[in-house]
Every structure is written in structure tokens, then in C-alpha cells.
Design a protein around this motif. Structure first.
Motif, short mmCIF file in Angstrom:
data_model
loop_
_atom_site.label_atom_id
_atom_site.label_comp_id
_atom_site.label_asym_id
_atom_site.label_seq_id
_atom_site.Cartn_x
_atom_site.Cartn_y
_atom_site.Cartn_z
N LEU A 26 50.28 42.33 40.17
CA LEU A 26 49.64 41.01 40.33
C LEU A 26 48.15 41.15 40.59
N GLY A 27 47.76 42.19 41.35
CA GLY A 27 46.34 42.43 41.59
C GLY A 27 45.59 42.71 40.28
N ILE A 28 46.22 43.47 39.39
CA ILE A 28 45.63 43.72 38.07
C ILE A 28 45.52 42.42 37.30
N LEU A 29 46.59 41.63 37.35
CA LEU A 29 46.58 40.33 36.69
C LEU A 29 45.39 39.50 37.17
N MET A 30 45.18 39.50 38.50
CA MET A 30 44.11 38.70 39.07
C MET A 30 42.74 39.21 38.66
N ARG A 31 42.53 40.53 38.75
CA ARG A 31 41.24 41.10 38.34
C ARG A 31 40.94 40.80 36.87
N ALA A 32 41.94 41.02 36.02
CA ALA A 32 41.73 40.81 34.59
C ALA A 32 41.43 39.34 34.31
N TRP A 33 42.17 38.47 34.95
CA TRP A 33 41.94 37.03 34.81
C TRP A 33 40.54 36.68 35.29
N GLY A 34 40.09 37.31 36.36
CA GLY A 34 38.74 37.08 36.87
C GLY A 34 37.68 37.43 35.84
N ARG A 35 38.00 38.41 34.99
CA ARG A 35 37.06 38.83 33.95
C ARG A 35 37.26 38.09 32.63
N GLY A 36 38.12 37.09 32.66
CA GLY A 36 38.32 36.31 31.44
C GLY A 36 39.21 37.00 30.42
N MET A 37 39.93 38.02 30.87
CA MET A 37 40.85 38.70 29.95
C MET A 37 42.16 37.91 29.87
N ALA A 58 50.17 31.52 39.51
CA ALA A 58 49.93 31.60 38.07
C ALA A 58 49.75 30.22 37.46
N MET A 61 46.33 29.10 38.18
CA MET A 61 45.34 29.88 37.45
C MET A 61 45.42 29.65 35.95
N VAL A 105 46.13 42.38 28.62
CA VAL A 105 47.02 43.04 29.58
C VAL A 105 48.41 42.38 29.50
N THR B 23 44.57 46.93 45.10
CA THR B 23 45.18 46.10 44.07
C THR B 23 46.40 45.36 44.62
N LEU B 26 45.33 42.59 46.77
CA LEU B 26 44.96 41.42 45.95
C LEU B 26 46.20 40.64 45.51
N GLY B 27 47.28 41.36 45.23
CA GLY B 27 48.52 40.68 44.88
C GLY B 27 49.04 39.81 46.02
N GLY B 53 36.00 42.38 39.22
CA GLY B 53 37.05 41.47 38.77
C GLY B 53 37.57 40.59 39.89
N ARG B 56 35.06 37.87 40.91
CA ARG B 56 35.04 36.78 39.92
C ARG B 56 36.28 35.91 40.05
N ALA B 57 37.44 36.56 40.21
CA ALA B 57 38.69 35.80 40.35
C ALA B 57 38.65 34.95 41.60
N GLY B 176 38.89 45.27 34.80
CA GLY B 176 40.07 44.40 34.80
C GLY B 176 41.28 45.12 35.35
#
Lengths: 179, 179
Positions: A26-37, A58, A61, A105, B23, B26-27, B53, B56-57, B176
Motif C-alpha cells: 500500500l505504501g508503494i501504491l501511495m508513493r506511485a499515486w503521489g507521482r501520478g503513476m 483507494a 484517492m 504498478v 513503506t 505509509l501503508g 512520492g 506528493r501523495a 514511485g
């Protein structure tokens, strides 16, 4: 070497008997989402009607988190008909997401249960991972990741339980923390 | 036992040499935010001007993530004056957040560096944790969590490195995913 060529999709595995496998995904999801991925998470164990913290987040977001399991239990007890069918359905969805080239992702949450119970074939998963868009990151979580998956992955972390308050101390899982 | 009485703030530690400590924190932040809980993360190592990331999120989510470090390096090399001062400033902010009773979850990201370098005193941290609002969850992350913190914590997970693609394969950290 330019930024373009340095981006390479990783296959990431979070396994082990400790906490934090799904949570770190979920942390990866959040970081990636923060970067617009573009991110999607398919969940194997959690029930499709669940309203967990991550599902609520989710929705807020605008990220796809898709629970496709037969229900959450701390120790999954497969009832072969339903669980196997749902496990295969989740893989069909995940496979389509991975190959669609619409994401940066893709997270396959608790997929190791489906692999270990034989609902989903490891070789087929590895084949789809091999044929994914080159810069797509795929995160796979769950206990007892099969050795073949570990061998294939780029980054593998074992979440190891050092100390856990439940059930020893009679403390239930806490909302917002564990679900 | 009613829901009210069953909610108990946990002290959670994510440590180890593997990925996923920050990470997974963050989750938790995301799950708690999804449930409408009030969350804040204070970061020790990451530079206050960083645009990672998670920063930004957090802006998009309206959550406080406050980087207060002297800059991010994979292996922190303290320049005692600046790093120690910033480390103590971060603790002053964190302490105030913990005791304010304005949050449900407070995350102290990479605080173990400040503890291990002696910028922040472990006994003072444990004292503040003892005196926190009873239902407040506090998450502490970083390598080499001191034994006194592990002994105090409710839930401790070690993120153990099983396999890592960098720098062996010449693959840089991926935006990300890692930041």
C-alpha cells in the motif's frame, strides 16, 4: 544513461510470517499515486464486499483496489469450490491488468495463497511477468512465496515477526493499522 | 467488551536491513486516513525540501508528512552540528504531536538514526510514549532499533533483505517504489 533507459520495471515480493507485507505494498501504491503513476491492486484473500481501510482510502484517492477473495480469515481455510474459483477469477483480472499496458504498478496482494493452494499456476504467472511491459513494476505479497517466484524476482523482502501483541495479550487487530 | 474499550494504541516498530520499513508505515498512514483517522508522519532522514512520492501523495491527501532531515543518503553520514540539531528539532515536533491529543496515529520515520547517534535520548522517547493518549498508535521506523525500544513496543517486525537488485545489477532506486 538517460532517465528513460534507467527506468526498469521490478518484480517485488513481500513475504514472511510478519506484518507489513500488504501494508508495504500500500505504501508503494501511495508513493506511485503521489507521482501520478497508474496503480492497481488485486486482492486474493479479502472479501469482495469488504470495506477495509485501504478500500476506503483507494476510493478517496481514485485508485483501483479490487478485493476478489472469499473472505478474510487469519488462517485461510479453503473450501475448494468457491476459493479456487475466486482465486482463478482474480488471476484472470490481474493477468489482463498486467498485459494491458495501462499501468505503471500492478500489485497482486496475497497471491501466494492462490499459488500455494494450486488455484493459480506459478509457471503461468512467471510467463505473464516475463511478457509484461518492460517498465511495469509488479508487487506480489503473501506468506511462503514459492522458491520459483523468489528466484524470478528482483527484490525480495521477508517480513519477520519479532514481537506481536495478539492474541497473547488479548488485543484484537486494530482498525487503521492492520485493516 | 465494547468496541470503545477494545481500541488500544499500539507502539509499532519496523526495523531491519530490508526494504519496507517506511513503506509499511505509509501503508498504515493510508489505511488510517481511509478511515478518517488523524495521522501525521515526522521524517528524520529525508531532507525538508524533498519532493518524494510520499510528500506528493500526502499533499494530495491533505495529510501531514513533515521531512525534517539534513538530506537523504543511503548510509547516513552525520555532520554532528547540523544533523544533531535537526534530529533534535524533529523530536521536538514529534513530541508535541504525540502529546497534543490531536492525532490517532503518529509516525516517527527513521527515528532510530537519531536514537543510535545519540541526538535523541531513548529514555525521553519512552517516557513520552508512556504518557501518550491511551488510544494513540505510534509507529517508529529505521534500522537497528535499540533493544530498549523493542522491549517497550507492542508489535515489532524485522524487514529482512532476501534479494536486492541494486547495486549488484546496476539498477538505480526506482521512483514511485522506493521514494
Amino acid at each position: 544513461m538517460g532517465t528513460q533507459t534507467r527506468l526498469r520495471g521490478l518484480v517485488i515480493v513481500n513475504t514472511g510470517d510478519g506484518k507489513g507485507k500488504t501494508t508495504a505494498a500500500l505504501g508503494i501504491l501511495m508513493r506511485a499515486w503521489g507521482r501520478g503513476m497508474r496503480v492497481v491492486m488485486v486482492q486474493w484473500v479479502k472479501h469482495r464486499t469488504g470495506n477495509w481501510g485501504e478500500i476506503r482510502a483507494a476510493k478517496k484517492m481514485g485508485v483501483e483496489v479490487i478485493p476478489m477473495g472469499a473472505g478474510f480469515t487469519w488462517i485461510p481455510k479453503p473450501s475448494p469450490d468457491t476459493d479456487a474459483r475466486l482465486g482463478r477469477e482474480a488471476w484472470a483480472v490481474a493477468r489482463e491488468k498486467i498485459l494491458s499496458d495501462q499501468y505503471d504498478v500492478v500489485i497482486l496482494d496475497e497471491i501466494t495463497y492462490a499459488l500455494n493452494y494450486g488455484w493459480v499456476d506459478l509457471e503461468e504467472v512467471l510467463d505473464v511477468l516475463r511478457n509484461r511491459p518492460p517498465r511495469l513494476h509488479v508487487v506480489l505479497t503473501g506468506r511462503n512465496a514459492p522458491q520459483g517466484l523468489i528466484d524470478f524476482a528482483d527484490l525480495v523482502t521477508e517480513m519477520r515477526l519479532v514481537k506481536h501483541p495478539y492474541p497473547d495479550q488479548g488485543i484484537p487487530a486494530q482498525p487503521g493499522i492492520e485493516f
